[in-house]
Structure formats: structure tokens, C-alpha cells
Scaffold this motif. Structure first.
Motif, PDB file in Angstrom:
ATOM      1  N   UNK A 141       4.920  -8.849 -21.126  1.00  0.00           N
ATOM      2  CA  UNK A 141       3.885  -8.642 -22.143  1.00  0.00           C
ATOM      3  C   UNK A 141       3.900  -9.783 -23.154  1.00  0.00           C
ATOM      4  N   UNK A 142       2.780 -10.470 -23.239  1.00  0.00           N
ATOM      5  CA  UNK A 142       2.633 -11.643 -24.112  1.00  0.00           C
ATOM      6  C   UNK A 142       2.208 -11.158 -25.498  1.00  0.00           C
ATOM      7  N   UNK A 143       3.211 -10.586 -26.188  1.00  0.00           N
ATOM      8  CA  UNK A 143       2.969  -9.968 -27.491  1.00  0.00           C
ATOM      9  C   UNK A 143       3.962 -10.504 -28.520  1.00  0.00           C
ATOM     10  N   UNK A 144       3.563 -10.430 -29.788  1.00  0.00           N
ATOM     11  CA  UNK A 144       4.413 -10.921 -30.877  1.00  0.00           C
ATOM     12  C   UNK A 144       5.736 -10.181 -30.934  1.00  0.00           C
ATOM     13  N   UNK A 145       5.721  -8.871 -30.649  1.00  0.00           N
ATOM     14  CA  UNK A 145       6.962  -8.093 -30.748  1.00  0.00           C
ATOM     15  C   UNK A 145       8.031  -8.568 -29.776  1.00  0.00           C
ATOM     16  N   UNK A 146       7.644  -9.285 -28.725  1.00  0.00           N
ATOM     17  CA  UNK A 146       8.604  -9.826 -27.765  1.00  0.00           C
ATOM     18  C   UNK A 146       8.741 -11.349 -27.882  1.00  0.00           C
ATOM     19  N   UNK A 147       8.085 -11.931 -28.869  1.00  0.00           N
ATOM     20  CA  UNK A 147       8.147 -13.378 -29.039  1.00  0.00           C
ATOM     21  C   UNK A 147       7.219 -14.148 -28.115  1.00  0.00           C
ATOM     22  N   UNK A 148       6.134 -13.506 -27.656  1.00  0.00           N
ATOM     23  CA  UNK A 148       5.163 -14.122 -26.746  1.00  0.00           C
ATOM     24  C   UNK A 148       5.869 -14.801 -25.560  1.00  0.00           C
ATOM     25  N   UNK A 149       6.579 -14.014 -24.735  1.00  0.00           N
ATOM     26  CA  UNK A 149       7.321 -14.629 -23.628  1.00  0.00           C
ATOM     27  C   UNK A 149       6.417 -15.062 -22.471  1.00  0.00           C
ATOM     28  N   UNK A 150       6.611 -16.283 -22.032  1.00  0.00           N
ATOM     29  CA  UNK A 150       6.070 -16.720 -20.751  1.00  0.00           C
ATOM     30  C   UNK A 150       7.318 -17.038 -19.932  1.00  0.00           C
ATOM     31  N   UNK A 151       7.831 -16.018 -19.252  1.00  0.00           N
ATOM     32  CA  UNK A 151       9.165 -16.064 -18.658  1.00  0.00           C
ATOM     33  C   UNK A 151       9.260 -17.179 -17.621  1.00  0.00           C
ATOM     34  N   UNK A 152      10.186 -18.094 -17.849  1.00  0.00           N
ATOM     35  CA  UNK A 152      10.361 -19.246 -16.970  1.00  0.00           C
ATOM     36  C   UNK A 152      11.274 -18.845 -15.805  1.00  0.00           C
ATOM     37  N   UNK A 153      10.696 -18.674 -14.634  1.00  0.00           N
ATOM     38  CA  UNK A 153      11.439 -18.225 -13.449  1.00  0.00           C
ATOM     39  C   UNK A 153      11.649 -19.339 -12.431  1.00  0.00           C
ATOM     40  N   UNK A 154      11.430 -20.573 -12.818  1.00  0.00           N
ATOM     41  CA  UNK A 154      11.510 -21.665 -11.844  1.00  0.00           C
ATOM     42  C   UNK A 154      12.909 -21.786 -11.240  1.00  0.00           C
ATOM     43  N   UNK A 155      13.937 -21.469 -12.024  1.00  0.00           N
ATOM     44  CA  UNK A 155      15.306 -21.580 -11.514  1.00  0.00           C
ATOM     45  C   UNK A 155      15.617 -20.510 -10.474  1.00  0.00           C
ATOM     46  N   UNK A 156      14.759 -19.487 -10.343  1.00  0.00           N
ATOM     47  CA  UNK A 156      14.989 -18.396  -9.392  1.00  0.00           C
ATOM     48  C   UNK A 156      14.367 -18.680  -8.034  1.00  0.00           C
ATOM     49  N   UNK A 157      13.709 -19.816  -7.886  1.00  0.00           N
ATOM     50  CA  UNK A 157      13.066 -20.164  -6.618  1.00  0.00           C
ATOM     51  C   UNK A 157      14.113 -20.643  -5.612  1.00  0.00           C
ATOM     52  N   UNK A 158      13.906 -20.269  -4.346  1.00  0.00           N
ATOM     53  CA  UNK A 158      14.778 -20.720  -3.267  1.00  0.00           C
ATOM     54  C   UNK A 158      13.899 -21.309  -2.164  1.00  0.00           C
ATOM     55  N   UNK A 159      14.517 -21.699  -1.067  1.00  0.00           N
ATOM     56  CA  UNK A 159      13.746 -22.285   0.022  1.00  0.00           C
ATOM     57  C   UNK A 159      12.811 -21.280   0.686  1.00  0.00           C
ATOM     58  N   UNK A 160      13.117 -19.975   0.584  1.00  0.00           N
ATOM     59  CA  UNK A 160      12.282 -18.954   1.240  1.00  0.00           C
ATOM     60  C   UNK A 160      11.733 -17.914   0.263  1.00  0.00           C
ATOM     61  N   UNK A 161      11.788 -18.212  -1.024  1.00  0.00           N
ATOM     62  CA  UNK A 161      11.272 -17.277  -2.035  1.00  0.00           C
ATOM     63  C   UNK A 161      10.853 -18.098  -3.244  1.00  0.00           C
ATOM     64  N   UNK A 162       9.643 -17.809  -3.753  1.00  0.00           N
ATOM     65  CA  UNK A 162       9.189 -18.563  -4.916  1.00  0.00           C
ATOM     66  C   UNK A 162       8.687 -17.613  -5.997  1.00  0.00           C
ATOM     67  N   UNK A 163       8.451 -18.183  -7.147  1.00  0.00           N
ATOM     68  CA  UNK A 163       7.939 -17.412  -8.279  1.00  0.00           C
ATOM     69  C   UNK A 163       6.698 -18.096  -8.834  1.00  0.00           C
ATOM     70  N   UNK A 164       5.815 -17.285  -9.392  1.00  0.00           N
ATOM     71  CA  UNK A 164       4.622 -17.776 -10.064  1.00  0.00           C
ATOM     72  C   UNK A 164       4.766 -17.459 -11.544  1.00  0.00           C
TER      73      UNK A 164
END
Length: 308
Positions: A50-73
Motif C-alpha cells: 500500500x502506497x500510503x503515508x502511514x507506511x512511508x509510501x513503500x515501493x518495495x524493491x524486490x530486485x535482489x529476490x530475482x533468480x534465474x527461474x523466478x523474477x519480480x515486478x
């Protein structure tokens, strides 16, 4: 409407477009959420905190969780006041760039969605039934690529299905694709994750390829069955799928075409001249799981009759 994706280059990739972590109101950290989907056989995941002030407007960076057979958007669930009945918009934005600016005072939901789309995101109307979106609300969200026709979390409140509003919009000429998502938060009272997903046809698992395919409508949605092929030829539609008990064709007019049986894996039905020039296919398996095509464009033609 949308061209069928089944004979396009590449393959289908399974993913969830609407998911939450402890960066907003989810129970699990991003690493655990990604591992859960990867181990369940998913190919990709969009964490849309949730992109809300109460959470600090998170745009969760998941790039480090990508593998050769699994990716994140990268994505987020965007919010702004106010809808006709509800206090806040719920807008899924998948493919956002890091650094996307939070809403400014006075920025409306439709304006926020337009800005996210201009930044490159795939835009979805999140759980319209659960949010009590009206037709006027939905028509004002003109940046949307798609509508969330099934939300597994909202189903616990008997508001998981948003096909009624979708068919009204389609019949009015709006060009929208249709996706399903589980909206998983992994809270103890919630239904389990991996309950609804999309199968996206793309040539690779590269995030940019997946987002482009989503924008083009090259996917189908499911809560269980697999669609192997759907094609329209000379007034007939042929569906090949995993075993199901029912194959339905619906469109912009009341009524439907249906074939029922035990362990159906193929059905062929006439395509009548649905108002609005579109139809969609739904299949249902023995446990009640469903899969849905995106709206299928139909060429104008005379109705096809069935002889007894």
C-alpha cells in the motif's frame, strides 16, 4: 478487445499481480513472500504494498529476490481520495520505476493512475466489487489497462467477483483486459496465498517483457484450470483445456453458450453476434476453480444457428 495469446511466440509464465508484505499491512517480509510463491511453482510476483503515508509510501524493491527461474515486478497499490461510495481508490500499478513520486495534495485517483501509466506501469482496478466502485468511478479511471475480475481475499466477504461491472464497461466500448489475483496479506485470518493468478504469454521472463505482455492483454486468469488453446474460426470457438466440467461463452448480451460434461478437455461452440462485438470464455473444473480468457474481439457477422 484482445487477440488471443495462445499461438504467440514464447510460453506462459504464472504470476501474481497483487500481493502485500510487512512493508505495508502484510504479515511476512518480502523475502518470505517471494520464496512462498517460488516454491509453489510461480514464475513471477509483483509485490504491491500500500502506497500510503502511514507506511512511508513503500515501493518495495524486490530486485535482489530475482533468480534465474523466478523474477519480480516492481509495483504498488496506489490510493487517493475519493470514490462515490468509498473513502479511497485502490489502484494496482505493476512496473513502476523506483522513485515514483507519492501523491500530491489534491491529486485524484484517476490523475494518480494516469501518472503511473505515463511512468510505464500496467494499471489495474483493484477489487471493484469489494471497493463498491460505481460505473461512474470505473469510467473515470481512464488510465486503466485492466480490471481485477476476481480477488481471492475479497471472496471471503462474498465480494470477490467483479464480472458484472466488467461486462457493463466492455459493452460500453471500454477496452479492458481482465486479471485475477489473490491479494495475499498472509495474516492468520486470511485465506492462503496462491489462490488466483495470471498466465502471461511472453518470450522471456524478463520483467519488461512480462509488463509489455500484460499491457497487450496476452494472458489469461485462473483459480485452477489451465487453458491450452482458444481459437475462433468460421463462426465457432474451440477451447482446449485441462479437464473441466463446464465451458461457457458469454458476451455483451444476456445469455450464454455452454457445454457441460465430466472431464471435458475440449469444447466447440458457435459464436453468436454478441452485442459490443466481443465474447469471453470461462471454464470451470470439478472443484469450482475457474479460468477466464480476456475479452475476445469478434468480427461482425450474422448469428450462427444450431440445427437439431
Amino acid at each position: 478487445m484482445f487477440d488471443l495469446p495462445f499461438d504467440r511466440p514464447g510460453r506462459f509464465w504464472r504470476g501474481n499481480l497483487h500481493t502485500h508484505s510487512d512493508q505495508s499491512d502484510g504479515a511476512w517480509p518480502p523475502e518470505k513472500v517471494a520464496r512462498h510463491y517460488r516454491e509453489a511453482g510461480y514464475d513471477f510476483l509483483a509485490l504491491t504494498d500500500h502506497f500510503r503515508a502511514e507506511y512511508g509510501f513503500p515501493l518495495t524493491d524486490t530486485r535482489a529476490l530475482r533468480t534465474s527461474d523466478f523474477t519480480t515486478l516492481l509495483g504498488a497499490e496506489l490510493h487517493a481520495p475519493i470514490t462515490e461510495i468509498g473513502s479511497s481508490w485502490h489502484i494496482v500499478a505493476v512496473g513502476l520505476p523506483l522513485g515514483f513520486r507519492p501523491p500530491v495534495p489534491g491529486e485524484s485517483g484517476p490523475e494518480l493512475a494516469r501518472r503511473a501509466r505515463a511512468a510505464g506501469a500496467f494499471i489495474g482496478m483493484a477489487h471493484p466489487a469489494a471497493s463498491l466502485l460505481t460505473l461512474a468511478d470505473a469510467e473515470s479511471l481512464d488510465a486503466a489497462h485492466a480490471i481485477e475480475v476476481y480477488n481471492a481475499l475479497a471472496a471471503r466477504e462474498d465480494r470477490g467477483d467483479s464480472w458484472h461491472l466488467t461486462d457493463v464497461l466492455l459493452s460500453r466500448g471500454h477496452r479492458l483486459s481482465t486479471y485475477a489475483a489473490d491479494d495475499a496479506h498472509f495474516q492468520p485470518q486470511d485465506p492462503p496465498g496462491c489462490a488466483a493468478w495470471v498466465q502471461v504469454r511472453a518470450e522471456s521472463l524478463v520483467p519488461e517483457a512480462l509488463v509489455s505482455a500484460l499491457k497487450a492483454g496476452h494472458y489469461y486468469a485462473s483459480t485452477g484450470p489451465e487453458l491450452h488453446d482458444v481459437r475462433v474460426d468460421d463462426g465457432w470457438i474451440t477451447v482446449r483445456c485441462s479437464p473441466v466440467r463446464k465451458v461457457l461463452i458469454t458476451g455483451g448480451t444476456p445469455g450464454l453458450q455452454v457445454v457441460e460434461g465430466k472431464d471435458l478437455s475440449e469444447g466447440t461452440l458457435p459464436v453468436t453476434m454478441f452485442a459490443g462485438g466481443y465474447c469471453r470464455v470461462t471454464v470451470e473444473d470439478a472443484s469450482g476453480g475457474r479460468a477466464w480468457t480476456n475479452p475476445i474481439r469478434l468480427e461482425p457477422r450474422a448469428p450462427v444457428s444450431i440445427e437439431a
